[in-house]
Design an enzyme around this catalytic site. Structure first.
Site, PDB file in Angstrom:
ATOM      1  N   GLU A  90       0.806  -1.220   0.000  1.00 54.83           N
ATOM      2  CA  GLU A  90       0.000   0.000   0.000  1.00 54.83           C
ATOM      3  C   GLU A  90       0.840   1.271   0.000  1.00 54.83           C
ATOM      4  O   GLU A  90       0.316   2.368  -0.207  1.00 54.83           O
ATOM      5  CB  GLU A  90      -0.947   0.002   1.209  1.00 54.83           C
ATOM      6  CG  GLU A  90      -2.044  -1.044   1.071  1.00 54.83           C
ATOM      7  CD  GLU A  90      -2.929  -1.149   2.299  1.00 54.83           C
ATOM      8  OE1 GLU A  90      -2.492  -0.713   3.389  1.00 54.83           O
ATOM      9  OE2 GLU A  90      -4.049  -1.666   2.179  1.00 54.83           O
ATOM     10  N   GLU A 121       7.428 -21.483   7.994  1.00 58.60           N
ATOM     11  CA  GLU A 121       7.599 -20.608   9.158  1.00 58.60           C
ATOM     12  C   GLU A 121       8.650 -21.128  10.129  1.00 58.60           C
ATOM     13  O   GLU A 121       9.176 -20.381  10.947  1.00 58.60           O
ATOM     14  CB  GLU A 121       6.273 -20.410   9.886  1.00 58.60           C
ATOM     15  CG  GLU A 121       5.822 -21.565  10.749  1.00 58.60           C
ATOM     16  CD  GLU A 121       4.697 -21.157  11.700  1.00 58.60           C
ATOM     17  OE1 GLU A 121       4.825 -21.485  12.899  1.00 58.60           O
ATOM     18  OE2 GLU A 121       3.730 -20.521  11.265  1.00 58.60           O
TER      19      GLU A 121
END
Length: 307
Positions: A90, A121
């Site tokens: 963004e 992860e």
């Protein structure tokens, strides 16, 4: 780490705690469940408020390095990684940053945005490889994001970045986290056990989103990417943003529609340039030169503009 050790570790985390008073939540009316969730969420901003001094210190440190050309890199797995990618994605349309200026790394790569990538992860080595691909330097800032504060990918990213001389921030939702200990700047927003046991996309995810909002937005303010509270570096890539650009110039200058249209045309649609041209009474090329000499900071360019 054995499965028994991992179970013991998770059992000690606030974010994984079981709340027996909510064991019958599936039998409640929908409206009551919604009220419970809303009440839980209401406490998140207060938890973030307790970390504001640490957030501000991290922002100032990140902004100092970015002003010298450094990058802001988020690294996380699962929900934490997705939130980092979201915040990074963004920044270009909002602040006209270069695509590689704010980067989001998620364990497992882009595919992990929509599908779980098994084992990603748990790999510190994967984090090191991802950072090496970016060629991390001492001018960069790396923010490890993990609700538990124990995710190996996030910890590995922070440790590797710190060894390379980069600024490091650890954002977690448990106190005394391994991630916080690994980073130069520790931000631990403790929001408590989740409504659904261990579902850290809820309160923990909301807390992480709020902190990431602050890290990127206030850093961009410090870098002169806004003029007051106006997005003067907005990239007008569609009709809505072109209309917003016109409105921003109007709010900043008070000029009429015809003047604004002319200024935006002369400056190639660059909002910051158009504002400077109107407020300083200069043409487009002069506005561009003044902004370049002022490091893109509109207030500084206005100070140096001819009277």
């Amino acid at each position: 780490m054995t499965s028994h050790d991992l179970r013991s570790q998770l059992a000690s985390l606030t974010t994984e705690a079981f709340r027996p008073e909510l064991a019958g939540i599936d039998q409640l009316p929908t409206l009551e469940i919604a009220r419970l969730m809303n009440g839980e969420d209401a406490g998140v901003p207060g938890a973030v408020a307790g970390q504001l001094p640490r957030i501000a210190a991290a922002v100032d440190a990140v902004a100092e390095r970015m002003a010298r050309g450094g990058r802001l890199v988020y690294a996380g797995a699962g929900t934490a990684g997705r939130l980092g990618v979201l915040d990074a994605s963004e920044c270009p349309p909002t602040f006209n940053t270069a695509p590689d200026q704010v980067v989001g790394l998620i364990a497992g790569g882009p595919a992990a945005m929509v599908t779980s990538v098994e084992g990603a992860e748990d790999s510190e080595e994967l984090a090191r490889r991802d950072l090496d691909a970016l060629k991390i330097t001492p001018e960069d800032s790396v923010v490890g994001v993990s609700a538990s504060g124990r995710t190996p990918y996030a910890i590995g990213a922070v440790e590797h970045a710190r060894a390379a001389g980069a600024l490091t921030v650890g954002l977690a939702c448990n106190e005394h986290s391994a991630l916080g200990a690994a980073a130069e700047h520790r931000i631990e927003v403790v929001v408590g056990p989740e409504l659904i046991t261990g579902s850290t996309r809820l309160k923990a995810g909301t807390a992480q989103k709020l902190v990431l909002n602050m890290l990127s937005t206030i850093t961009m303010i410090r870098l002169g990417k806004t003029y007051g509270n106006l997005m003067v570096d907005v990239r007008a890539s569609n009709a809505k943003l072109r209309a917003r650009s016109h409105r921003i110039v109007a709010l900043a200058t008070g000029a009429g529609d015809a003047e604004i249209d002319q200024a935006l045309t002369e400056t190639g649609g660059e909002v910051k340039h158009a504002i400077l041209a109107l407020l300083a009474g200069v043409d487009g090329p002069t506005a561009a030169r003044l902004l370049e000499e002022s490091g893109g900071r509109l207030r500084a360019a206005l100070t140096h503009a001819p009277n």
